[in-house]
Structures are given as C-alpha cells and as structure tokens.
Design a protein around this motif. Structure first.
Motif, mmCIF file in Angstrom:
data_model
loop_
_atom_site.group_PDB
_atom_site.id
_atom_site.type_symbol
_atom_site.label_atom_id
_atom_site.label_comp_id
_atom_site.label_asym_id
_atom_site.label_seq_id
_atom_site.Cartn_x
_atom_site.Cartn_y
_atom_site.Cartn_z
ATOM 1 N N GLU A 63 -9.962 -4.243 -83.309
ATOM 2 C CA GLU A 63 -10.153 -5.423 -82.467
ATOM 3 C C GLU A 63 -9.746 -5.120 -81.019
ATOM 4 O O GLU A 63 -10.401 -5.541 -80.077
ATOM 5 C CB GLU A 63 -9.351 -6.617 -82.987
ATOM 6 N N GLU A 64 -8.645 -4.384 -80.864
ATOM 7 C CA GLU A 64 -8.204 -4.032 -79.515
ATOM 8 C C GLU A 64 -9.198 -3.089 -78.845
ATOM 9 O O GLU A 64 -9.504 -3.240 -77.662
ATOM 10 C CB GLU A 64 -6.817 -3.378 -79.556
ATOM 11 N N TRP A 65 -9.732 -2.121 -79.591
ATOM 12 C CA TRP A 65 -10.701 -1.174 -79.022
ATOM 13 C C TRP A 65 -11.972 -1.888 -78.575
ATOM 14 O O TRP A 65 -12.631 -1.464 -77.637
ATOM 15 C CB TRP A 65 -11.080 -0.103 -80.041
ATOM 16 N N SER A 66 -12.345 -2.979 -79.254
ATOM 17 C CA SER A 66 -13.603 -3.654 -78.930
ATOM 18 C C SER A 66 -13.418 -4.875 -78.029
ATOM 19 O O SER A 66 -14.370 -5.604 -77.783
ATOM 20 C CB SER A 66 -14.315 -4.062 -80.226
ATOM 21 N N ASN A 67 -12.229 -5.089 -77.499
ATOM 22 C CA ASN A 67 -11.950 -6.206 -76.601
ATOM 23 C C ASN A 67 -12.806 -6.082 -75.337
ATOM 24 O O ASN A 67 -13.039 -4.985 -74.839
ATOM 25 C CB ASN A 67 -10.455 -6.193 -76.249
ATOM 26 N N SER A 68 -13.254 -7.215 -74.796
ATOM 27 C CA SER A 68 -14.139 -7.201 -73.620
ATOM 28 C C SER A 68 -13.465 -6.666 -72.357
ATOM 29 O O SER A 68 -14.153 -6.292 -71.405
ATOM 30 C CB SER A 68 -14.689 -8.598 -73.359
ATOM 31 N N ILE A 69 -12.142 -6.610 -72.330
ATOM 32 C CA ILE A 69 -11.466 -6.061 -71.145
ATOM 33 C C ILE A 69 -11.253 -4.550 -71.265
ATOM 34 O O ILE A 69 -10.688 -3.931 -70.379
ATOM 35 C CB ILE A 69 -10.118 -6.765 -70.850
#
Length: 123
Positions: A49-55
């Motif tokens: 989820e962190e790797w695919s975050n928009s930021i």
C-alpha cells in the motif's frame, strides 16, 4: 512541510551487490545469500500500500539512464517541475554502471541473487 512527494530510486540488486563487492562490502554480509536476505528485508519494510501511494514515485535506475528523456518528463510532471529547468546530469556517464555485475560476479553469485530476488531484477 506541506504537501510532499516521495521519490524512490531502485536498482538491480545484482549491480548493487557488485558495487558493494568492489567497493569494500559496505553491507552486513559478504555472501550473495546474506546480501539477498538483507536486500529482501529492506525492500519488505515498506508495504504494498505504501509503495503504491499517490505521493510515491518509484523509478528504476536503469530506466532513468536508458530512457532519460521520458523518465525526466515523468519526474517533472510528478514533482510539478517545469521542463524548462535543465540538469547537468549526463546519462551517458551512468550507462557503464548498468549490468556491471556481468563483469564482477561469478555465475554462482549471479544465480543466488537471481533465484532469491527475481522480482527486483532489471531484465
């Protein structure tokens, strides 16, 4: 700090191991097995989820060098930087660092890393 963005540059682990080996083993274990375990542990500290975050923008070093203009445009768009701002970076100098593992590592070292870290390799 206000709105922020995170840029992550990843590199083929075979070349990372090669650099560590040539430059004095700057990581916790000198074997390809130990390196593979260490590398996987580092990469798994961040959740999917962190790797695919928009930021978050993930760039492969190899893509940055080999497709410099395209990746620079993507980066500029992601970071809201004008394309008119130029850099002195010369990708032709960095190209020699791609695939260096072929000259530095033994076939058994390459096999260990390829078998252990196949999802992180630049093919």
């Amino acid at each position: 700090f206000g709105p922020r963005k995170l840029l992550i540059v990843v590199r083929d682990p075979r070349d990372i191991f090669s650099d560590f080996k040539v430059k004095g083993f700057a990581y916790p274990n000198i074997s390809p097995h130990g390196f593979s375990s260490w590398y996987r542990g580092i990469m798994e500290k961040v959740s999917k989820e962190e790797w695919s975050n928009s930021i978050v923008k993930i760039i492969k070093f190899e893509e940055f060098v080999l497709n410099h203009d395209k990746i620079t445009t993507e980066l500029n768009n992601f970071l809201d930087i004008s394309d008119s701002i130029k850099s002195s970076y010369n990708e032709k100098i960095s190209i020699k660092n791609i695939g260096i593992y072929k000259k530095v590592l033994s076939s058994s070292e390459i096999k260990v890393i390829e078998d252990s870290l196949k999802e992180y390799l630049y093919l």
